[in-house]
Enzyme design. Structure first.
Site, PDB file in Angstrom:
ATOM      1  N   CYS B  91       0.915  -1.239   0.125  1.00 22.15           N
ATOM      2  CA  CYS B  91      -0.188   0.115  -0.090  1.00 22.15           C
ATOM      3  C   CYS B  91       0.616   1.188  -0.047  1.00 22.15           C
ATOM      4  O   CYS B  91       0.431   2.201  -0.213  1.00 22.15           O
ATOM      5  CB  CYS B  91      -0.774   0.063   1.341  1.00 22.15           C
ATOM      6  SG  CYS B  91      -1.924  -1.552   1.215  1.00 22.15           S
ATOM      7  N   HIS B 358      -8.708   3.659  -2.431  1.00 20.40           N
ATOM      8  CA  HIS B 358      -7.317   3.270  -2.256  1.00 20.40           C
ATOM      9  C   HIS B 358      -6.609   2.306  -3.204  1.00 20.40           C
ATOM     10  O   HIS B 358      -6.727   1.354  -3.442  1.00 20.40           O
ATOM     11  CB  HIS B 358      -7.122   2.601  -0.913  1.00 20.40           C
ATOM     12  CG  HIS B 358      -5.800   2.063  -0.660  1.00 20.40           C
ATOM     13  ND1 HIS B 358      -4.799   2.480  -1.012  1.00 20.40           N
ATOM     14  CD2 HIS B 358      -5.513   1.001   0.211  1.00 20.40           C
ATOM     15  CE1 HIS B 358      -3.589   2.118  -0.555  1.00 20.40           C
ATOM     16  NE2 HIS B 358      -4.036   1.040   0.210  1.00 20.40           N
ATOM     17  N   CYS B 388      -0.082   2.654   6.134  1.00 16.76           N
ATOM     18  CA  CYS B 388       0.516   1.198   6.719  1.00 16.76           C
ATOM     19  C   CYS B 388       0.660   0.162   5.555  1.00 16.76           C
ATOM     20  O   CYS B 388       0.149   0.814   4.445  1.00 16.76           O
ATOM     21  CB  CYS B 388      -0.698   0.936   7.506  1.00 16.76           C
ATOM     22  SG  CYS B 388      -2.492   1.036   6.807  1.00 16.76           S
TER      23      CYS B 388
END
Lengths: 734, 402
Positions: B91, B358, B388
Site C-alpha cells: 500500500c 485506495h 500502513c
C-alpha cells in the site's frame, strides 16, 4: 532370495503373494531386516519376467503398526558417534541417507514397473500404511478391526516415507493436511471415501480382489507418475491455493501454538512438495524428516509418549513375583460422578461390575451414566445398541453391600470425608473375602491413614482416577506405607484391563499430579493479583503448551474446593504453608462474591449458554494493572512451567515419584503438561539442570520462595546430571 | 548531499474498482500514461530530461505486468531514452516510488525523476499476483499472518475502538471529501481520464457518499468475523496479542478503504535541474523512512515509522502542520491519532481512502500531493504522509513548502 520376515510364492497366473509374517512377534514392524528383504523382493518381482505383479499381505492378525521407533532413536546415536569421529557434515549425510532409506525403498517399489497391491486386514499404521500408499492398489478388509492412518504426529514425528506427498496427491490439500495433523486411525469405509484406498471387501476376499486387479491389467504407474497428472487442489500458487494455505497456516498456529515442529514440517513438506514432481517432493519430505528426527521435541515425545508410556502400560512397575491376575469382578462403592465413570470403563472392558450406593435410586443413577455414554456412542454410530445392552447387563447396581462378595477388587469412590470413608471401609470389609483388594479413589486423603481403617492394610491401595474417568487416560496408583505387592499388582492389572496408563506413586499430600496442578493454578492466581491481564494469563498458559489456562482450570475444579484445600493446608501445616495473596484472592472470589466456578455459572469466567467469557469484574480486583506490551511473555511461560516442573523435581527428591518415566507420562496424561516437552522432568533435562536451577533462582528472587530450587536439583546442577541420567529407569530395571 | 524538490504532482480521479466503475474500460497503462503525460505537458518539460520513471504497482501482472513504468513512459511518448522501474511495497508503493526516485536525486545520481503509482483494481484484481507471505508456512507462521481486516479488528480491540468510533470516523471521511470537492480543493491536481477523442471518461472521484451516516453504516455486517473464526485468524491475532480474549469485529466495507482504479505522478528533481528546466519547486522533501512493525497488528507501522522519521529529522510531531495517513481501515487512523494524541482537525483534512478509495500502488503518491495542495491552500509549512503496509510495515515522508 533369502527371506526371514516374509514368505513369497507365485501362483499359476504369475501373481506373487508376499506374506509379511515376522517370526517371534505378534505384530509386524518395519526393521532394518524388513527393509533389506523388501528391497530384494522388489528387485526380484521387477526382474522376473514370469511374475506379473505382487500382492502384499500380512500373516498376522493385523497388517503392521509401522516402523520400529527405537530404530529411529538408534539413528540419533549413530549420528552423534559419527559427528565426533568424522565431523558434522559427514554425519549429517549419513543420517539423511539412513533416515530416507524407507522412503527410497517405497519409491523403488512404486516405480519398479510391476504392479503391487496391498491387501490389508487389521491395523496398518505409520510406515506400514506408507508402504500401502506406495502400492498401486490398496484393498482393505471390512473388519471392525481394520484401521489405516498416519499417527506419527502424535509422537512428535511426521510421515517421512512418502506419506505427506502421496496423501497430498490423493485428496484435496485441506483434507490431506487435516489427516496428517490429526493422525487419526481411519476406518475402512472412511478411508475409501477419502480416496486413500481403492476397495473395501470382506476379509476372505482380500487377496482374491488384489489378484483380480493385477490380472485385469492393473497399472504399475501411480497416478502422479502418469503424464498430465494434476494435484487434486491444483496449483499451490493459485486462487484455489489462496483459499487453502492462509487458513492452513493459521489453523496450525491455533492448534499447536507453534510448539510442534513436526506439524510445521508437514505444512512445509506439502507446500514445497506439491510444487514439484514426485521424486523431488519425496526428497523434500526426507530433508524435513531428517531434520524433525533430530528435534528435541521428537526425542522427548517419542521417549515419553511412545516408549515410556508403553513400558508403563505393559507393567514396568508390576512386582514380577505376583502371578498375573485375571480380574473378573470389580466392586465400586459410591455411584456419584467418579464411581459411575469407573463403573462405565470397567464394564466397557468386559468386567462384571457391582455398583453400590446407599439406596437403589442412587445406584441406578450411577448406572444411568453408562446408559447415557453408550447411547451417545450408538447415536454417533460408534457402537450398536446390542453393545449398550450387553455393557449395562454387566453392571449390577444395588444398595446391598452383600453383592460385593466375590469381587477381586473393590474401589470406593465416596465423598472425600474421613468418617464417611471409614464407614464404607467397615461395611465392605464385613462382606468381602480375605483375598479381595480394597482400593480408595481418594484425591486428597493420605492412603496410609485411610488404610488404618482396614484390617489388612497390605491389601489396601489408592487408585486415583481423573475426571471425567471415561476420557482421562491416566490412573495414579498410590502406595500406602503398608501396601503389599499383591495389592499393587491387582491395581496395575485392573488399570491394564480398563486400558489406561498407570503410574505408581508413594503416599503424600496431593500425591503427584495434584501437587503440580495446584502449583499451576496458584501461579495463575498470583499473576492475576500482580496485575497481569487475565486473558494474557490464560493465553500464555496455552502458549506454554497447557491445554487450559490456570483460571479456566480452577473454574472447572471449583474455586470453593481450592479454598477448602487452602484452609485445610493452613490448619494442618500452619499459615506459612499458604500464600497470603492467593488466599486473599480466593477469599474475595469464594467467600465474598460466591463465585465458585463453572458449577454455579460464575468463577473467573462468566458462563452463558453461548459460551464463557472472563468475568469483567476481575479488573476491579487488580489493585495494580500491568501494561500488556511491557510484560515479559517468556517469563509468564517460564513461571507456569517451572512451578510445575519444580514440584515434580521435589516429588522425586521426596521419593513420591520413584521412576522418572512416571512423572513425565503422568504429567502429560494426567493434566496435560506441555506434551512437546516430554513432561516436566524431560523439560528440566532439555534445559539442562544448571540452567533450570539458574532460572528458578532468578524467578525466586523476583517472585518469591516458591521458586527456590530444591536440594536434589542443586546437587544435580553441580554435577551436571540429568534426571534420565541419574535416575535411568532402564539401568535401574537391569 | 543534494536536496530533492517536488515540482508538481497530478492524479487521476479514483473510479469505483468494479465492473460498473467508470474506469473499468481503461487499461492500467493508460491510467499511468494519463498522469505522466499531464505532469510533463503542464510543466512544458522535455521528457528527455527525465532520468527515470518509478511507479508503484502492487499487482504487476496481466495488463500491469512487465515493468509498467517503462510501458507507461513509452505510451506517454517520452521516447526511448526514458527508463522505468516498477516497485512494490504494497500500500505504500506510491510513496516509496517517490522516495526511491528522490533518494537517487539526493545521492546525486539522477537529476529529474517521476515517482508515482498505478492500480487498476477493477481490471487486474486485488491479489492477482498472489500473496506469498500468507501461503508459504515458513513465512506465514512467524509472520502471524492474518487478513488485514482481522488485523484492523485486532487494533480496534487492543486499543479500545468501538463500532461507533470506527463508523463515526468513516462518516467524517465522506463529509470531508465531499466538502473538499465542493470547494474545489483537488482541482489543481486531478486530471480527467479521457478517451482517444478527448472525451472525459471520469473527472471526479466516484465513491464519495456525502450523505452516509451512522445509521446507514450501522446496518452493515462486520466483514471479517466469519473469516477470523473459521480460518483460524482470530486465534493467530490473539497469539500475537495475548491480553486480548476475543476479537471485536468492527470493520466492514463502509469503514474500510474503497477498492478503486487510479494513478498518480510526482515530479521530483534537484535544484539545478529544476531551474534549468524552468520549474518552480513547490516543496522540499525533508526525509522519509520505512520500517517493519508488529506483525500481528500488521497496520500500526505508521505510528512506528513516524517516530523513526521524526527522530531522523530531529523534529517533533508538533512541527507537523498537516498529516495524511492512509485510511486503510478506520482503526488505523484512530490508533495513529491516539498514539500521538493528535487533533483530528490536522489529519486527513480532505477525507481519505474510506471516502475516495485506495488504488493500492498509487495512493501514496496521491496523498503526498493532497498534503502539498492543502499546505499551499492554508499557507502552512510542513506536512507528513504515511501509510500502513501489508505484512507489518510502514512508510512515511515529511515535506515542507519552499
Amino acid at each position: 532370495m533369502k527371506l526371514e520376515n516374509f514368505r513369497f510364492e507365485t501362483d499359476s497366473d504369475g501373481i506373487a503373494l508376499l506374506t509379511w509374517d515376522m517370526p517371534g512377534r505378534s505384530m509386524n514392524v518395519i526393521t532394518e531386516a524388513v527393509m533389506a528383504e523388501l528391497g530384494q523382493v522388489v528387485d526380484h518381482v521387477a526382474g522376473a519376467e514370469a511374475i506379473k505383479g505382487c500382492v502384499i499381505v500380512s500373516g498376522k492378525e493385523a497388517f503392521s503398526g509401522g516402523a520400529d521407533l527405537t530404530m529411529l532413536q538408534g539413528l540419533g546415536g549413530e549420528f552423534r558417534k559419527l559427528a565426533k569421529t568424522k565431523g558434522e557434515e559427514e554425519a549429517m549425510a549419513f543420517f539423511f541417507e539412513a533416515s530416507s532409506r524407507l522412503s527410497r525403498l517405497y519409491r523403488k517399489l512404486e516405480t519398479c514397473g510391476k504392479p503391487f497391491a496391498a491387501a490389508v486386514n487389521g491395523t496398518c499404521l505409520g510406515g506400514a500404511f506408507e508402504l500401502a500408499l506406495s502400492c498401486h492398489f490398496r484393498v482393505l478388509s471390512d473388519s471392525d478391526k481394520t484401521r489405516v492412518g498416519l499417527p506419527e504426529i502424535k509422537v512428535g514425528l511426521f510421515p517421512g516415507a512418502g506419506g505427506t506427498q502421496r496423501v497430498a496427491r490423493l485428496m484435496q490439500t485441506g483434507d490431506a493436511l487435516q489427516m496428517l495433523f490429526k493422525g487419526d486411525q481411519i476406518k475402512p469405509a472412511q478411508a475409501k471415501a477419502m480416496n486413500l484406498v481403492h476397495a473395501v471387501v470382506p476379509r476372505d476376499k482380500l487377496v482374491e480382489t488384489a489378484k483380480e486387479w493385477i490380472k485385469a491389467g492393473g497399472s504399475a504407474k501411480a497416478p502422479w507418475d502418469v503424464e498430465g497428472f494434476k494435484n487434486p487442489s491444483n496449483k499451490v500458487h493459485s486462487p484455489a491455493g489462496m483459499m487453502i494455505w492462509p487458513p492452513a497456516n493459521a489453523i496450525y498456529r491455533r492448534e499447536t501454538q507453534d510448539n510442534y515442529p513436526a506439524a510445521k514440517a508437514i505444512l512445509q513438506a506439502v507446500y514445497e512438495g506439491l510444487q514439484v514432481p514426485m521424486d523431488l517432493g519425496l526428497r523434500i519430505e526426507s530433508r524435513y524428516f531428517a531434520h524433525i528426527l533430530q528435534t528435541p521435541e521428537a526425542a522427548a515425545m517419542i521417549r515419553s509418549l511412545f516408549i515410556s508410556k508403553g513400558e508403563l502400560e505393559k507393567g514396568a512397575r508390576r512386582p514380577a513375583k505376583v502371578p498375573p491376575l485375571k480380574i473378573k469382578r470389580v466392586g465400586i462403592v459410591g455411584a456419584g460422578f467418579m464411581g459411575a465413570g469407573i463403573a462405565y470403563v470397567s464394564a466397557l472392558a468386559g468386567l462384571n461390575v457391582v455398583l453400590v450406593d446407599r439406596d437403589q435410586e442412587a445406584a441406578d443413577k450411577g448406572k444411568a451414566y453408562s446408559h447415557k455414554l453408550m447411547s451417545d456412542q450408538v447415536m454417533k454410530g460408534r457402537a450398536k445398541s446390542a453393545d449398550r445392552d450387553a455393557l449395562l447387563a454387566r453392571i449390577n447396581a444395588t444398595s446391598d453391600y452383600n453383592a460385593l462378595k466375590g469381587c477381586d477388587l473393590v474401589v470406593e469412590a465416596v465423598f472425600e470425608d474421613r468418617a464417611v470413608k471409614a464407614e464404607v471401609i467397615k461395611k465392605v470389609q464385613a462382606v468381602i473375602g480375605r483375598r479381595t483388594i480394597f482400593a480408595s479413589n481418594t484425591s486428597t486423603l493420605p492412603i496410609s491413614s485411610l488404610a488404618e481403617n482396614f484390617e489388612r492394610p497390605s491389601q489396601f491401595v489408592g487408585i486415583h482416577f481423573f475426571s471425567p474417568v471415561e476420557k482421562m487416560l491416566l490412573v495414579e496408583i498410590i502406595l500406602g506405607k503398608r501396601t503389599g505387592d499383591r495389592a499393587l499388582a491387582t491395581a496395575l492389572d485392573f488399570v491394564r484391563a480398563i486400558k489406561k496408563t498407570p503410574i505408581v506413586v508413594n503416599d503424600c499430600r496431593g500425591f503427584f499430579a495434584n501437587r503440580c496442578v495446584l502449583n499451576y493454578i496458584r501461579e495463575g492466581h498470583l499473576m492475576l493479583a500482580e496485575g497481569v491481564p487475565p486473558a494474557m494469563i490464560e493465553n500464555m498458559a496455552k502458549k506454554a503448551g497447557m491445554p487450559v489456562g490456570p483460571l479456566s482450570l480452577n473454574d472447572e475444579v471449583a474455586l470453593d474446593l481450592g479454598w477448602k484445600i487452602l484452609q485445610a493446608t493452613k490448619k494442618d501445616l500452619g499459615a506459612a504453608a499458604v500464600d497470603a495473596k492467593q488466599e486473599a484472592l480466593l477469599k474475595t472470589m469464594v467467600v465474598d462474591l460466591e463465585r465458585f466456578g463453572r458449577k454455579n455459572g460464575k468463577g473467573f469466567y462468566d458462563y452463558a449458554p453461548t459460551g464463557k467469557k472472563l468475568w469483567p469484574g476481575l479488573a476491579d480486583l487488580q489493585k495494580t494493572k500491568l501494561v500488556a506490551d511491557g510484560i515479559d511473555r517468556q517469563e509468564i511461560v517460564d513461571r507456569l512451567l517451572v512451578v510445575q516442573a519444580l514440584e515434580a523435581a521435589r516429588t522425586v527428591e521426596e521419593k513420591v515419584i520413584t521412576d522418572v518415566r512416571e512423572a513425565d507420562v503422568g504429567a502429560i496424561l494426567g493434566f496435560g503438561f506441555a506434551p512437546y516437552t516430554g513432561g516436566p522432568l524431560s523439560y528440566i533435562d532439555r534445559m539442562g539442570t544448571k540452567a533450570f536451577v539458574a532460572l528458578c533462582e532468578k524467578l525466586a528472587a523476583k517472585h518469591g520462595e516458591r521458586f527456590k530450587p530444591n536440594k536434589l536439583l542443586r546437587a544435580m546442577a553441580r554435577k551436571g546430571e540429568t534426571f534420565y541420567g541419574r535416575f535411568n529407569p532402564h539401568k535401574a530395571a537391569a | 548531499m543534494a536536496e530533492a524538490f517536488i515540482y508538481d504532482h497530478v492524479r487521476t480521479p479514483r473510479g469505483k474498482g468494479k465492473a460498473d466503475g467508470s474506469l473499468h474500460e481503461v487499461t492500467a497503462v493508460r491510467l499511468a500514461e494519463t498522469t505522466l503525460r499531464a505532469v510533463q505537458k503542464r510543466n512544458g518539460l522535455d521528457p528527455k530530461l527525465v532520468d527515470d520513471v518509478v511507479l508503484g504497482c502492487v499487482d504487476p501482472v496481466g495488463e500491469a505486468s512487465g515493468d509498467i513504468a517503462r510501458s507507461a513512459a513509452i505510451a506517454a511518448g517520452f521516447g526511448e531514452s526514458v527508463p522505468g522501474i516498477q516497485i512494490n511495497r504494497f500500500c505504500a508503493s506510491g510513496l516509496d516510488a517517490v522516495a526511491f526516485g528522490a533518494a537517487q536525486v539526493m545521492a546525486g545520481q539522477k537529476d529529474i525523476v517521476i515517482g508515482g503509482g498505478v492500480e487498476s483494481m477493477s481490471r487486474v484484481g486485488m491479489g492477482a499476483s498472489g500473496m506469498l507471505p500468507a501461503v508459504d508456512p515458513s513465512v506465514a507462521i512467524p509472520s502471524y499472518f492474518s487478513p488485514q481486516g482481522v488485523a484492523a479488528d485486532l487494533i480496534a480491540t487492543k486499543y479500545g475502538f468501538t463500532r461507533d468510533d470506527v463508523d463515526a470516523f468513516a462518516v467524517e471521511s465522506h463529509k470531508r471529501a465531499a466538502k473538499a470537492w465542493e470547494e474545489g480543493r483537488f482541482a489543481k491536481s486531478v486530471v480527467p481520464v479521457r478517451d482517444v477523442n478527448g472525451l472525459t471518461i471520469l473527472g471526479k472521484d466516484e465513491t464519495i457518499r456525502p450523505n452516509t451516516d451512522m445509521q446507514t453504516l450501522g446496518g452493515l455486517k462486520a466483514s471479517f468475523a466469519m473469516m477470523g473464526e473459521q480460518g483460524g485468524f482470530n486465534a493467530v491475532a490473539i497469539q500475537g496479542h495475548p491480553e486480548v480474549e476475543t476479537i471485536n469485529h468492527v470493520h466492514h466495507a463502509g469503514n474500510s478503504s474503497g477498492i478503486v482504479d487510479g494513478a498518480a505522478a510526482v515530479l521530483v528533481g534537484n535544484k539545478a535541474a529544476g531551474r534549468k528546466a524552468g520549474l518552480k519547486p513547490r516543496a522540499r522533501i525533508r526525509g522519509f523512512a520505512s520500517l517493519g512493525s508488529d506483525l500481528a497488528l500488521v497496520l500500526t507501522g505508521p505510528v512506528d515509522v513516524t517516530e523513526k522519521l521524526l527522530a531522523r529529522t530531529g523534529m517533533s510531531i508538533k512541527d507537523i502542520d498537516l498529516i495524511e495517513i492512509n485510511e486503510a481501515f478506520s482503526a488505523v487512523v484512530l490508533r495513529y491519532l491516539q498514539a500521538f494524541d493528535l487533533d483530528p482537525a490536522k489529519v486527513n483534512v480532505n477525507g481519505g481512502a474510506i471516502a475516495m478509495g485506495h488504488p493500492l500502488g498509487a495512493t501514496g503518491a496521491m496523498i503526498l500531493g493532497t498534503v502539498i495542495d492543502e499546505l499551499e491552500r492554508r499557507d502552512l509549512s510542513t506536512g507528513l504522509v504515511t501509510l500502513c503496509v501489508a505484512h507489518g510495515m510502514g512508510t512515511a515522508m515529511i515535506v515542507e513548502r519552499v
